[in-house]
Scaffold this motif. Structure first.
Motif, PDB file in Angstrom:
ATOM      1  N   CYS A 235       0.827  -1.214   0.000  1.00  0.00           N
ATOM      2  CA  CYS A 235       0.000   0.000   0.000  1.00  0.00           C
ATOM      3  C   CYS A 235       0.860   1.263   0.000  1.00  0.00           C
ATOM      4  CB  CYS A 235      -0.930   0.009   1.214  1.00  0.00           C
ATOM      5  SG  CYS A 235      -2.255  -1.221   1.138  1.00  0.00           S
ATOM      6  N   LEU A 236       1.973   1.214   0.716  1.00  0.00           N
ATOM      7  CA  LEU A 236       2.854   2.385   0.770  1.00  0.00           C
ATOM      8  C   LEU A 236       3.505   2.684  -0.574  1.00  0.00           C
ATOM      9  CD1 LEU A 236       4.594   1.740   4.221  1.00  0.00           C
ATOM     10  CD2 LEU A 236       3.043   3.623   3.669  1.00  0.00           C
ATOM     11  N   LEU A 237       3.576   1.686  -1.457  1.00  0.00           N
ATOM     12  CA  LEU A 237       4.186   1.879  -2.773  1.00  0.00           C
ATOM     13  C   LEU A 237       3.237   2.545  -3.771  1.00  0.00           C
ATOM     14  CD1 LEU A 237       6.005  -1.576  -3.209  1.00  0.00           C
ATOM     15  CD2 LEU A 237       7.021   0.615  -2.550  1.00  0.00           C
ATOM     16  N   ILE A 238       1.939   2.629  -3.450  1.00  0.00           N
ATOM     17  CA  ILE A 238       0.967   3.206  -4.381  1.00  0.00           C
ATOM     18  C   ILE A 238       1.151   4.717  -4.435  1.00  0.00           C
ATOM     19  CG2 ILE A 238      -1.487   3.498  -4.897  1.00  0.00           C
ATOM     20  CD1 ILE A 238      -2.027   0.939  -3.347  1.00  0.00           C
ATOM     21  N   PRO A 239       1.402   5.293  -5.609  1.00  0.00           N
ATOM     22  CA  PRO A 239       1.533   6.757  -5.711  1.00  0.00           C
ATOM     23  C   PRO A 239       0.249   7.452  -5.284  1.00  0.00           C
ATOM     24  CG  PRO A 239       2.282   5.669  -7.722  1.00  0.00           C
ATOM     25  CD  PRO A 239       1.590   4.626  -6.902  1.00  0.00           C
ATOM     26  N   SER A 240       0.406   8.583  -4.586  1.00  0.00           N
ATOM     27  CA  SER A 240      -0.775   9.290  -4.088  1.00  0.00           C
ATOM     28  C   SER A 240      -0.547  10.789  -4.159  1.00  0.00           C
ATOM     29  CB  SER A 240      -1.077   8.881  -2.641  1.00  0.00           C
ATOM     30  OG  SER A 240      -0.085   9.387  -1.767  1.00  0.00           O
ATOM     31  N   THR A 241      -1.616  11.523  -3.901  1.00  0.00           N
ATOM     32  CA  THR A 241      -1.512  12.973  -3.767  1.00  0.00           C
ATOM     33  C   THR A 241      -0.948  13.287  -2.377  1.00  0.00           C
ATOM     34  OG1 THR A 241      -3.730  13.179  -2.845  1.00  0.00           O
ATOM     35  CG2 THR A 241      -3.541  13.212  -5.243  1.00  0.00           C
ATOM     36  N   HIS A 242      -0.799  14.584  -2.072  1.00  0.00           N
ATOM     37  CA  HIS A 242      -0.287  14.967  -0.756  1.00  0.00           C
ATOM     38  C   HIS A 242      -1.409  15.332   0.209  1.00  0.00           C
ATOM     39  CE1 HIS A 242       3.900  14.746  -1.860  1.00  0.00           C
ATOM     40  NE2 HIS A 242       3.669  15.490  -2.927  1.00  0.00           N
ATOM     41  N   LYS A 243      -2.645  14.935  -0.150  1.00  0.00           N
ATOM     42  CA  LYS A 243      -3.770  15.175   0.745  1.00  0.00           C
ATOM     43  C   LYS A 243      -4.374  13.834   1.134  1.00  0.00           C
ATOM     44  CE  LYS A 243      -4.941  19.756  -1.053  1.00  0.00           C
ATOM     45  NZ  LYS A 243      -5.989  20.599  -1.666  1.00  0.00           N
ATOM     46  N   HIS A 244      -4.515  13.602   2.431  1.00  0.00           N
ATOM     47  CA  HIS A 244      -4.969  12.307   2.927  1.00  0.00           C
ATOM     48  C   HIS A 244      -6.033  12.502   4.008  1.00  0.00           C
ATOM     49  CE1 HIS A 244      -1.157  10.807   1.159  1.00  0.00           C
ATOM     50  NE2 HIS A 244      -0.650  11.893   1.698  1.00  0.00           N
ATOM     51  N   SER A 245      -6.813  11.469   4.228  1.00  0.00           N
ATOM     52  CA  SER A 245      -7.726  11.446   5.366  1.00  0.00           C
ATOM     53  C   SER A 245      -7.363  10.259   6.240  1.00  0.00           C
ATOM     54  CB  SER A 245      -9.186  11.342   4.900  1.00  0.00           C
ATOM     55  OG  SER A 245      -9.390  10.193   4.100  1.00  0.00           O
ATOM     56  N   VAL A 246      -7.450  10.466   7.551  1.00  0.00           N
ATOM     57  CA  VAL A 246      -7.118   9.420   8.527  1.00  0.00           C
ATOM     58  C   VAL A 246      -8.366   9.128   9.346  1.00  0.00           C
ATOM     59  CG1 VAL A 246      -5.694   8.808  10.504  1.00  0.00           C
ATOM     60  CG2 VAL A 246      -4.713  10.141   8.631  1.00  0.00           C
ATOM     61  N   TYR A 247      -8.682   7.863   9.472  1.00  0.00           N
ATOM     62  CA  TYR A 247      -9.914   7.494  10.172  1.00  0.00           C
ATOM     63  C   TYR A 247      -9.759   6.089  10.728  1.00  0.00           C
ATOM     64  CZ  TYR A 247     -14.927   8.079  11.119  1.00  0.00           C
ATOM     65  OH  TYR A 247     -16.139   8.245  11.741  1.00  0.00           O
ATOM     66  N   GLU A 248     -10.648   5.752  11.654  1.00  0.00           N
ATOM     67  CA  GLU A 248     -10.640   4.417  12.248  1.00  0.00           C
ATOM     68  C   GLU A 248     -11.629   3.528  11.509  1.00  0.00           C
ATOM     69  OE1 GLU A 248     -13.405   6.247  15.805  1.00  0.00           O
ATOM     70  OE2 GLU A 248     -11.280   5.827  16.085  1.00  0.00           O
ATOM     71  N   VAL A 249     -11.219   2.287  11.262  1.00  0.00           N
ATOM     72  CA  VAL A 249     -12.036   1.307  10.547  1.00  0.00           C
ATOM     73  C   VAL A 249     -12.203   0.094  11.457  1.00  0.00           C
ATOM     74  CG1 VAL A 249     -12.123  -0.252   8.560  1.00  0.00           C
ATOM     75  CG2 VAL A 249     -11.297   2.092   8.275  1.00  0.00           C
TER      76      VAL A 249
END
Length: 423
Positions: free
Chosen positions: A107-121
Motif C-alpha cells: 500500500c505504501l508503494l501506491i503513488p498518491s496525492t499529498h492530501k490524505h484522510s485518517v480514520y478508524e475502521v
C-alpha cells in the motif's frame, strides 16, 4: 423365489430418484422454507421448487466430490505465523502481523496525492477469544471488532494502515513524514499534537470535531488556527494547513423560513468535506462483496479484511488507469469474479443471450499466457475451433479447455512451438 415383471424400458436415474423424492416433497420444502424465513426475518426469502432442486443438486455434488471436505480442511488449518514463536513476541497481533505488514508495504508503494484522510475502521468480530484486542465503537455499523487506523486519498485507495492494540500499537512503526495535508476527526486531534506535527514533522492537519449554521469566529496562536462555525450545530476546527478565507456558500434548511437558505462557509470546511470521504469509500467497497470469514479463531476475520481490502484497492487502481486510457472499467463485481477465476485457473462465465448455441468462454488473459500446463489433449469427439468459425479439431488445450486447429494458438507454451504442441 420372488419374481418381478421386467419394465418396457429402464428409466433414467433422475426418474428413479423422483419415484422416491417426489415433486410434492420438493414443494413441501419450498413452502416451509418460505414460511420459516418469514417467521425469522419478517419477510420470506421467496424460494421456489426449482431453486430447491438446485439446492439438492449442490448437496449431492458435495457428497460425491471431496472439494468441500478439502475446502474445510484448508480452512481448518490455514495459518499466517508460527505458533511456537508466539510466546516470545510482545506483539498481540502476532498471528496475523506478517500478512498485514506485507500488505502495508504494498500500500505504501501506491503513488498518491499529498492530501490524505485518517480514520478508524472496524473489522467485525463479536467473539471473546481475542481478549482486549476487541474494541467497541458505538457509532459504527460494526460496533464490536478490531480497530484499524487507515490513511486514504480522496479516491478511496488505502495507502497505510495500522492495527490498534493499545499503548503498544506503534511499537514497530517507523515514521517517515513528507509534506502532506491530513484530514482527521477529533479522535486524533489536540492543540499540542497539531502544533507538534507542524513544527517537528511538517504535517498539516485539518480537524472537524462536531458537525453542526453561518456565523464564524476564530483565533490563531503559534501556527495553529482555531475556528468556530455555526451550522445547524456548533462546529469546532483546528488547522495548521489552511484558513477561513476565501468564504464559499452552502445551502442549509431553515426551520424558521421552511426553505433552504444560503450561508457562508469557511474554506476549511470545504476542504475537509472534499477530502475526508476516502476512508468511507474504501469501507463501502470492502463491504459490498465481503468475504465470509466468521470463525472462532479471531484472526480469520482480519485475514478476510486483508483479502477484501486488496480487491477494493486493486479495483480503484484499475479504475484510475482505465480512466487514463479512456476505457470503460468493469464493475467491482465482475473485477472480483475475474480475479477469482484467474486464481482458480478457469475461464469466467460469459453472458449469453437467447441463442441456439452459446459461445465457449475464453480463458482469462493471465491464465492463457502463464506458460504453465497448456498441454494438448486428444478427444474422441471433435469440437469447433475456438478461434475460427468453421474449423473443427479433436485436439484441445487441457488447461484452457478450448478446441483449436494446429495453425491457431490459444495460449503461450514454454520452449515449444505452438504448431507442434497444439497439433
Amino acid at each position: 423365489n420372488s419374481r418381478f415383471e421386467p419394465p418396457e424400458a429402464v428409466p433414467s436415474p433422475f426418474q428413479y430418484f423422483k419415484m422416491l423424492f417426489t415433486d410434492e416433497m420438493i414443494e413441501h420444502i419450498a413452502h416451509h422454507t418460505n414460511l420459516y424465513s418469514a417467521q425469522e426475518l419478517g419477510d420470506p426469502i421467496k424460494t421456489s421448487p426449482e431453486e430447491i432442486e438446485h439446492f439438492l443438486a449442490i448437496l449431492l455434488f458435495m457428497g460425491v466430490f471431496d472439494f468441500l471436505r478439502r475446502f474445510q480442511l484448508l480452512r481448518r488449518y490455514i495459518h499466517f505465523n508460527d505458533n511456537q514463536q508466539c510466546s516470545e513476541s510482545r506483539d498481540r497481533f502476532y498471528k496475523i502481523r506478517a500478512l498485514f505488514e506485507m500488505l502495508r508495504e504494498q500500500c505504501l508503494l501506491i503513488p498518491s496525492t499529498h492530501k490524505h484522510s485518517v480514520y478508524e475502521v472496524m473489522v467485525a468480530y463479536k467473539g471473546t477469544r481475542s481478549g482486549t484486542l476487541r474494541q467497541y465503537i458505538a457509532n459504527k455499523p460494526d460496533k464490536w471488532g478490531f480497530k484499524l487506523f487507515c490513511r486514504a486519498s480522496s479516491s478511496g485507495i488505502i495507502h497505510d494502515l495500522l492495527l490498534y492494540q493499545g499503548a503498544s500499537a506503534f511499537f514497530n512503526v517507523a515514521l517517515k513524514p513528507q509534506m502532506s495535508v491530513v484530514f482527521c476527526e477529533n479522535f486524533f486531534t489536540s492543540f499540542n499534537l497539531v502544533q507538534y506535527l507542524h513544527t517537528a514533522l511538517g504535517v498539516k492537519c485539518i480537524d472537524l470535531i462536531k458537525r453542526g449554521c453561518g456565523a464564524c469566529n476564530f483565533r490563531a496562536a503559534e501556527g495553529v488556527l482555531a475556528v468556530k462555525w455555526f451550522d445547524n450545530k456548533c462546529v469546532n476546527l483546528l488547522s495548521n494547513a489552511c484558513g477561513i478565507m476565501p468564504f464559499s456558500t452552502v445551502k442549509r434548511w431553515s426551520k424558521e423560513s421552511r426553505a433552504k437558505i444560503t450561508i457562508l462557509c469557511p474554506s476549511l470546511i470545504s476542504a475537509y468535506n472534499e477530502l475526508k470521504g476516502g476512508i468511507d469509500l474504501s469501507d463501502m467497497l470492502v463491504h459490498m462483496y465481503k468475504t465470509p470469514a466468521k470463525s472462532r479463531r479471531w484472526y480469520l476475520p482480519l485475514f478476510g479484511h486483508i483479502l477484501d481490502l486488496c480487491i477494493a484497492n486493486s479495483w480503484l487502481l484499475y479504475k484510475r488507469d482505465s480512466g487514463l486510457q479512456n476505457e470503460k472499467p468493469m464493475s467491482l463485481k465482475r473485477f472480483c469474479l475475474a480475479v477469482a477465476h484467474s486464481l482458480n485457473h478457469s475461464p469466467p462465465p460469459e453472458k449469453t443471450g437467447y441463442i441456439s448455441r452459446p459461445s465457449r468462454p475464453k480463458p482469462q488473459t493471465d491464465v492463457r499466457y502463464d506458460n504453465v500446463g497448456h498441454w494438448p489433449l486428444h478427444c474422441e469427439k471433435r469440437g469447433r475451433c475456438n478461434l475460427c468459425p468453421k474449423g473443427v479439431s479433436r485436439w484441445k488445450c487441457e488447461k484452457c479447455n478450448v478446441f483449436l486447429l494446429s495453425s491457431h494458438v490459444c495460449c503461450s507454451i514454454v520452449s515449444l512451438a505452438a504448431d507442434v504442441i497444439h497439433f
